[in-house]
Structures are given as structure tokens and as C-alpha cells.
Design an enzyme around this catalytic site. Sequence first.
Site, PDB file in Angstrom:
ATOM      1  N   HIS A  57       4.912 -22.582  17.840  1.00  5.68           N
ATOM      2  CA  HIS A  57       5.586 -23.495  18.539  1.00  5.68           C
ATOM      3  C   HIS A  57       6.885 -23.099  18.223  1.00  5.68           C
ATOM      4  CE1 HIS A  57       1.825 -25.969  18.322  1.00  5.68           C
ATOM      5  NE2 HIS A  57       1.507 -25.555  17.320  1.00  5.68           N
ATOM      6  N   GLU A 109       5.238 -23.231  13.155  1.00  5.69           N
ATOM      7  CA  GLU A 109       6.434 -23.972  14.134  1.00  5.69           C
ATOM      8  C   GLU A 109       7.882 -23.006  13.761  1.00  5.69           C
ATOM      9  OE1 GLU A 109       7.251 -26.380  15.874  1.00  5.69           O
ATOM     10  OE2 GLU A 109       5.094 -27.889  15.687  1.00  5.69           O
ATOM     11  N   HIS A 142       1.506 -22.337  22.298  1.00  5.67           N
ATOM     12  CA  HIS A 142       0.890 -23.685  22.534  1.00  5.67           C
ATOM     13  C   HIS A 142       0.803 -23.879  23.934  1.00  5.67           C
ATOM     14  CE1 HIS A 142       1.742 -28.263  21.104  1.00  5.67           C
ATOM     15  NE2 HIS A 142       0.330 -27.919  21.632  1.00  5.67           N
ATOM     16  N   ASP A 199       5.817 -24.589  24.781  1.00  7.43           N
ATOM     17  CA  ASP A 199       6.469 -23.790  23.685  1.00  7.43           C
ATOM     18  C   ASP A 199       5.599 -22.546  23.410  1.00  7.43           C
ATOM     19  OD1 ASP A 199       4.790 -25.948  23.123  1.00  7.43           O
ATOM     20  OD2 ASP A 199       5.450 -25.619  20.813  1.00  7.43           O
TER      21      ASP A 199
HETATM   22 ZN   LIG Z   1       3.994 -26.994  20.159  1.00  7.77          ZN
END
Ligand SMILES: [Zn+2]
Length: 236
Positions: A26, A91, A129, A139
Site C-alpha cells: 500500500h 504500508e 492493494h 495503491d
Molecule cells: Zn491500500
Amino acid sequence: MRIEDRPSPNCNARRGGLAPSLVVLHYTAMESAEAALEKLCDENAEVSAHYLIGKDGAVYRLVDEAHRAWHAGEGRWAGREDINSRSIGIELDNDGTCAFEAPLMEALEELLRDILDRHAMPAKAVLAHSDFAPERKSDPGRNFDWQALARKGLSVWPEPSLKGDFMRNAAVFGYPIELGEKLVLDAFRQRFRPGASGPLDPADQAMMSGLARQYPADVTERFARRVPSRPLGLES
Ligand SMILES: [Zn+2]
């Protein structure tokens, strides 16, 4: 690799005893890693990930891999839902408009190598994602260099081939084709042809055919090893 623990309350047990078989990348779409950490640890936000990597390459662990972090939301890959129970979420500190910094990418490579090794996952387990939720998510986006990751064996890149129908091949690779050609083509191009636009063309078809031939989705479910709560034969 040095990992800093920043525990998030936003997690629960993986459902049905599932173990991770996917890794999801992400971008945070935020200004800084500190701002993202604050959000990912805020119980009112109800979001988290297992790891966050800063622009400077700092790696933060928010949720233990044994637990279910809340990063994927609704989605479907290879016909499977509840991606949170099946994945490890990472992330990346990036606002979605600029390039990913070199120290961040180096730390990601080291972390991915470690995760794929420990869980015996193939490179095709690493997803965007946008791959499984293309109607909602874009993303890590067109600035993320999937080909560079694939050259290191940490993602996949197809040899173009010429076999079969685009959508049928997309389903074999894992895409949720029930969402229709436009969304699947968008998701595919974000990752594999970030410069492409316009209607489906022969290059899209050749690359999707290569993905289906070389990297069909693994639909085997993985489960955590059940460890008896007390030694066998000593039931009280
Ligand atoms: Zn995401």
C-alpha cells in the site's frame, strides 16, 4: 534489519485459523511516516497494517504477523475473500504523487525477502492493494516500480505470450473479473503497463497471457499450525 515496534490496537485473530499466503503493498497517501503511524495506531480510525516503511527506510512493526491487521478491506483475489485473514500488509510512506525513495525500496526488499522466506511464499504472492480491490483502490500506484522488484525475485513480471482471452487469463492470474474489463484493465496497467492508456490492446493481451501461463494464482488455503494448549495426554 532493525525493526521498531509501534503496536496498534487495530487487529484481531485471523479468521478460520488462516495463515498468511499473500503480501499486500500500500501507499499511505499521507505527508509523513509519523502522521501515518498516528492514524494506524488510532483505535477510532480502525485501520492498521503489519508494517510501515518510512521514506528513510525505517521499518515499524504495528501488528504481529500472527494476527489479522486491517489494511485490505473488501476485495477478492483468486475467488477468495477476507484478504486481511490471508495476508501480511505493508504500508509505504508515500503520498501517491511522487517517486518511492531509494532507502524505502531497499528496506522493502529486505523485509519482503524475509517474509517470503519465512512463510515459504512464491514471488506471485506479493500483490498491490489495487489488484484485488480495483473499484476502490489505486495503491501503491503507477509510481511504484514492480519490474525492479520482480528483477530481485520479489514480485512477478511476465514473458509476453499469445494464448487465450484477456479476461479468462486475468481470472487465472487472480483478478476479480466479475468487476468487468475496464476495472481489471486499469488495475493490470497500473502495475504492469503504467504508461498505457486507451482500449485493451495486443500488448495487454500478451502480458496477461504470460501472467496466466507463468503465474496462475495459488488457490490453496493455508492454515496456522494448531498448537495444543496443553501437552497431549495430560487433559485435566
Ligand atoms: Zn491500500
